[in-house]
Design an enzyme around this catalytic site. Structure first.
Site, mmCIF file in Angstrom:
data_model
loop_
_atom_site.group_PDB
_atom_site.id
_atom_site.type_symbol
_atom_site.label_atom_id
_atom_site.label_comp_id
_atom_site.label_asym_id
_atom_site.label_seq_id
_atom_site.Cartn_x
_atom_site.Cartn_y
_atom_site.Cartn_z
ATOM 1 N N GLY A 208 -3.794 -6.817 -10.414
ATOM 2 C CA GLY A 208 -3.963 -5.596 -9.643
ATOM 3 C C GLY A 208 -5.379 -5.398 -9.141
ATOM 4 N N SER A 209 -5.581 -5.258 -7.836
ATOM 5 C CA SER A 209 -6.935 -5.228 -7.314
ATOM 6 C C SER A 209 -6.922 -4.922 -5.819
ATOM 7 C CB SER A 209 -7.615 -6.569 -7.592
ATOM 8 O OG SER A 209 -6.710 -7.629 -7.396
ATOM 9 N N ARG A 210 -7.995 -5.355 -5.138
ATOM 10 C CA ARG A 210 -8.142 -5.022 -3.722
ATOM 11 C C ARG A 210 -9.018 -6.060 -3.034
ATOM 12 N NH1 ARG A 210 -11.205 0.593 -2.205
ATOM 13 N NH2 ARG A 210 -12.379 -0.150 -0.406
#
Length: 250
Positions: A208-210
């Site tokens: 989970g990240s960007r």
């Protein structure tokens, strides 16, 4: 025959296949599987073993690495990550990508440019890909916090890794891998000096990240906030072209 259309594996037809698991994730999946089997069959804790077994499937799914069909044009910038466009705004590039490097090669400058932020949930493919073809000129790792990657301030405060790619015509495109609440490790597959193709795998962020993409000056986005991205396939922008979409920045 001449002119016959081919898929991305050189075949005449496209066929669905189960996505393979990237080698980076196999040890995590096998470890989770071993723990699940021990709890389920040796300890005989079925109430815990079956949920752990389901979690093992999730671990393997997280590290899936599907093939992608990359648009073939030197002017296109493709999405480096699967996920949803969470923000499109005008900002100055990160300080680590602004100035010239040790060899005197220019960075992105300090003037505001369009930044497209792509949020990846734990259900998205987390293999990141090069948005353009060119030479990796800069990779800068910055330690930081683990705020919700969907927040705008995550670009300045979270653990992150900046990558600058110089195209054959000299234009530079920068992007940043940002860790989030759950993500605790940014894993690079490339190093400065490597030559990459558009859509080539360049790294991953665990859990989970960007990813932020900084478009070259004068380049407008062809996507909107809320739109789903497919890494290596979705076109974010066309260098030198004026987008038809208005009012997407804020």
């Amino acid at each position: 025959m001449a002119g016959e259309l081919k898929d991305n594996r050189g075949r005449g037809i496209g066929e669905w296949s189960f996505p393979p698991v990237h080698p980076e994730g196999r040890r995590f999946g096998l470890l989770a599987l071993a723990i699940s089997l021990i709890v389920l069959f040796l300890v005989d804790w079925e109430y815990l073993g079956w949920p752990l077994l389901a979690l093992t499937g999730g671990v393997f799914a997280f590290f899936r690495d599907p093939e992608r069909v990359v648009p073939q044009s030197d002017r296109l910038i493709v999405a480096p990550a699967d996920g949803m466009v969470s923000l499109i705004t005008q900002v100055a590039p990160p300080p680590e990508l602004q100035g010239a490097d040790e060899q005197g090669r220019p960075g992105l400058g300090s003037e505001p440019v369009t930044r497209i932020s792509i949020f990846m949930s734990v259900f998205d493919v987390h293999i990141n890909r090069a948005p353009v073809a060119g030479t990796i000129r800069r990779i800068v790792y910055v330690p930081g916090r683990f705020l919700n990657a969907d927040l705008d301030k995550a670009s300045e405060e979270n653990e992150r890794q900046h990558i600058l790619i110089e195209k054959a015509d000299g234009a530079a495109v920068g992007f940043t891998q940002i860790a989030g609440l759950v993500a605790r490790r940014i894993v690079p597959f490339v190093k400065p000096g490597d030559i990459v193709a558009a859509g080539q795998r360049v790294g991953l962020i665990r859990f989970g990240s960007r990813v932020d993409v900084y478009l070259p000056a004068g380049t407008d986005p062809k996507v909107l906030p809320g739109q789903r991205m497919i890494a290596g396939e979705t076109v974010l922008a066309e260098i030198g072209a004026t987008a038809l979409i208005e009012g997407v920045t804020q």
